[in-house]
Design an enzyme around this catalytic site. Structure first.
Site, PDB file in Angstrom:
ATOM      1  N   CYS A 218      52.188  19.795  47.765  1.00 31.54           N
ATOM      2  CA  CYS A 218      50.971  19.196  47.205  1.00 31.54           C
ATOM      3  C   CYS A 218      50.269  20.296  46.406  1.00 31.54           C
ATOM      4  O   CYS A 218      49.788  21.274  46.985  1.00 31.54           O
ATOM      5  CB  CYS A 218      50.127  18.710  48.381  1.00 31.54           C
ATOM      6  SG  CYS A 218      48.557  18.006  47.937  1.00 31.54           S
TER       7      CYS A 218
ATOM      8  N   CYS B 274      36.527  20.056  41.307  1.00 30.07           N
ATOM      9  CA  CYS B 274      36.753  18.795  40.585  1.00 30.07           C
ATOM     10  C   CYS B 274      35.408  18.248  40.135  1.00 30.07           C
ATOM     11  O   CYS B 274      34.423  18.308  40.869  1.00 30.07           O
ATOM     12  CB  CYS B 274      37.446  17.789  41.503  1.00 30.07           C
ATOM     13  SG  CYS B 274      37.702  16.182  40.708  1.00 30.07           S
TER      14      CYS B 274
ATOM     15  N   CYS C  35      45.651  16.386  51.861  1.00 31.01           N
ATOM     16  CA  CYS C  35      45.263  16.289  50.459  1.00 31.01           C
ATOM     17  C   CYS C  35      43.833  15.791  50.394  1.00 31.01           C
ATOM     18  O   CYS C  35      43.429  14.930  51.149  1.00 31.01           O
ATOM     19  CB  CYS C  35      46.188  15.323  49.730  1.00 31.01           C
ATOM     20  SG  CYS C  35      47.856  15.952  49.622  1.00 31.01           S
TER      21      CYS C  35
HETATM   22  N1  SAH Z   1      41.981  13.787  41.994  1.00 28.46           N
HETATM   23  C1  SAH Z   1      43.161  13.100  42.348  1.00 28.46           C
HETATM   24  C2  SAH Z   1      44.115  13.918  43.187  1.00 28.46           C
HETATM   25  C3  SAH Z   1      43.529  14.799  44.234  1.00 28.46           C
HETATM   26  S1  SAH Z   1      42.760  13.945  45.584  1.00 28.46           S
HETATM   27  C4  SAH Z   1      42.830  11.788  43.040  1.00 28.46           C
HETATM   28  O1  SAH Z   1      41.677  11.561  43.380  1.00 28.46           O
HETATM   29  O2  SAH Z   1      43.750  10.985  43.206  1.00 28.46           O
HETATM   30  C5  SAH Z   1      44.194  13.352  46.445  1.00 28.46           C
HETATM   31  C6  SAH Z   1      43.943  12.227  47.422  1.00 28.46           C
HETATM   32  O3  SAH Z   1      43.198  12.693  48.555  1.00 28.46           O
HETATM   33  C7  SAH Z   1      43.154  11.070  46.848  1.00 28.46           C
HETATM   34  O4  SAH Z   1      43.854   9.857  47.079  1.00 28.46           O
HETATM   35  C8  SAH Z   1      41.872  11.064  47.667  1.00 28.46           C
HETATM   36  O5  SAH Z   1      41.372   9.750  47.797  1.00 28.46           O
HETATM   37  C9  SAH Z   1      42.356  11.633  48.992  1.00 28.46           C
HETATM   38  N2  SAH Z   1      41.314  12.185  49.856  1.00 28.46           N
HETATM   39  C10 SAH Z   1      40.213  12.862  49.489  1.00 28.46           C
HETATM   40  N3  SAH Z   1      39.496  13.224  50.589  1.00 28.46           N
HETATM   41  C11 SAH Z   1      40.160  12.763  51.663  1.00 28.46           C
HETATM   42  C12 SAH Z   1      39.938  12.798  53.080  1.00 28.46           C
HETATM   43  N4  SAH Z   1      38.884  13.421  53.591  1.00 28.46           N
HETATM   44  N5  SAH Z   1      40.829  12.202  53.902  1.00 28.46           N
HETATM   45  C13 SAH Z   1      41.932  11.603  53.395  1.00 28.46           C
HETATM   46  N6  SAH Z   1      42.207  11.541  52.065  1.00 28.46           N
HETATM   47  C14 SAH Z   1      41.332  12.112  51.209  1.00 28.46           C
HETATM   48 FE1  SF4 Z   2      38.275  14.836  42.502  1.00 31.93          FE
HETATM   49 FE2  SF4 Z   2      40.277  13.394  43.531  1.00 31.93          FE
HETATM   50 FE3  SF4 Z   2      38.482  14.555  45.116  1.00 31.93          FE
HETATM   51 FE4  SF4 Z   2      37.739  12.496  43.643  1.00 31.93          FE
HETATM   52  S1  SF4 Z   2      39.258  12.457  45.295  1.00 31.93           S
HETATM   53  S2  SF4 Z   2      36.584  14.407  43.890  1.00 31.93           S
HETATM   54  S3  SF4 Z   2      38.925  12.830  41.815  1.00 31.93           S
HETATM   55  S4  SF4 Z   2      39.903  15.606  43.799  1.00 31.93           S
END
Ligand code: SAH
Ligand code: SF4
Length: 372
Positions: free
Chosen positions: A126, A133, A353
């Site tokens: 990943c 961001c 992630c």
């Molecule tokens: N910016 C892109 C990729 C990075 S975030 C995006 O938003 O898709 C990657 C994934 O992590 C996204 O699907 C987001 O919804 C998820 N994510 C963010 N915070 C999280 C959390 N606390 N628990 C589980 N998934 C989370």
């Molecule tokens: Fe950025 Fe993806 Fe996190 Fe939203 S979920 S703040 S787009 S990294």
């Protein structure tokens, strides 16, 4: 007068007049740019393949080691580019479930994280695409940092190269689900995908690369026009008023526009468009939300990953209990949707992630291995 002052300070005129030229890391060049460099210097096209073999397949750390290149050619490369790793490993943590999180220092003092997730039949990396961001999703730790800057192609590629070396070339899949919004760094993302998939560079199948996006609609189209990869869309809410609240990008590109752009995305043959839905207790996890989601996606050729919120985060959300997660899945399945519940891997090391912010204290820190 100036000459006198320079002499007095002991500087030569040469030193005074030569502004420092910024030398590009060779890993910032796309395969096409390397070909152009070769042809601009009147060299045969196969020279480009020699460079890519040394840099990406043999992983050498200096031009001197490129033993089948002439001394003149190596000197030319040395004068034109740098090639040292753009990242330095600062910490490595290993979760109870085998997930590894790498914290890397960048040359400007920023830090990024990369997570390796081993499963039975594959090892998924990943990778981060930005420091922080800009999109400010309320449940995401990276979003709390704000955008600091885009990562360069070499900084993205080095995450793969360094971790792959540390894991006996075992990485099989790459997901752009680390820190940052990859489509907010589209040019560099495309360069990186070209290097990853070009058979004379890293040669990974595009089917093994997934770009995750919060829904930058125009950039989704551009990505699909430029490369072939899997797409994961972070939906997380199926109603505009809720999505506006937890993913502010929805105000610019609301759900209907996002779904239209998603179904038009050219995923590779026999691959499915993916939607991700992070379940937040009492926010987006009700029966009614599941039905709205089912009606939205039923009939679309796709898969949904339902991911219980990772509670290791200090953000004010909770994960639903297991029964709720199963009920949510059951309702979606009644719409004939292919749904998987994704466990949060590496939650004990904030490795999931979306959890990556690089500024939280480590839990179990291992010594940095000497070879990375
Ligand atoms: N910016 C892109 C990729 C990075 S975030 C995006 O938003 O898709 C990657 C994934 O992590 C996204 O699907 C987001 O919804 C998820 N994510 C963010 N915070 C999280 C959390 N606390 N628990 C589980 N998934 C989370
Ligand atoms: Fe950025 Fe993806 Fe996190 Fe939203 S979920 S703040 S787009 S990294």
């Amino acid at each position: 007068m100036v000459f006198w002052l320079v002499s007095l300070l002991g500087l030569s005129v040469m030193e005074m007049q030569m502004p420092e030229r910024e030398i590009k890391n060779i890993k910032d060049l796309s395969p096409k740019e390397i070909e152009k460099f070769v042809s601009d210097n009147n060299l045969k096209p196969f020279r480009a393949r020699q460079i890519s073999k040394w840099v990406y397949q043999k992983g050498v750390s200096c031009f001197e080691e490129m033993s089948d290149l002439s001394k003149d050619f190596r000197d030319l490369l040395e004068l034109s580019f740098s090639m040292e790793p753009s990242l330095e490993l600062s910490q490595e943590q290993i979760s109870e479930d085998g997930t590894k999180k790498y914290l890397f220092d960048l040359s400007d003092g920023n830090q990024i994280e990369t997570v390796l997730i081993p499963e039975k039949s594959r090892k998924t990396l990943c990778v981060s695409s930005q420091v922080g961001c800009a999109l400010g999703c309320t449940f995401c730790m990276t979003g709390t940092v704000g955008k600091i800057r885009n990562l360069t192609p070499s900084e993205i590629l080095d995450q793969y190269l360094l971790v792959n070396k540390d894991n006996e070339n075992g990485i099989t899949n790459i997901v752009f689900m680390g820190m940052g919004e990859p489509l907010d760094n589209l040019d560099n993302l495309v360069r990186v995908i070209n290097v990853l998939t070009d058979p004379t560079y890293l040669g990974l199948s595009p089917k093994r690369i997934t770009v995750s996006t919060s829904g930058l609609v125009p950039k989704m189209k551009e990505l699909g026009e430029q490369v072939s990869v899997n797409l994961a869309v972070s939906l997380n809410a199926a109603r505009d008023e809720l999505r506006d609240e937890i993913m502010p990008i929805n105000k610019r590109y609301p759900i209907k526009k996002l779904i239209d752009a998603s179904v038009k995305f050219p995923v590779p043959n026999r691959k499915y468009l993916m939607f991700e839905y992070v379940l937040l207790r009492d926010v987006n996890d009700s029966d009614s939300d599941a039905h709205i989601l089912g009606r939205l996606l039923g009939g679309i050729k796709c898969k949904i990953n339902v991911i219980p919120f990772n509670e290791a985060s200090p953000l004010p959300y909770k994960s639903p209990d297991w029964e709720r997660v199963l009920k949510f899945q059951e309702i979606l399945m009644s719409y004939k949707i292919n749904v998987r519940i994704r466990k949060s891997r590496g939650s004990d090391i904030l490795g999931a992630c979306g959890q990556l912010a690089a500024k939280y204290p480590s839990i179990r820190v291992k010594e940095t291995p000497a070879h990375i």
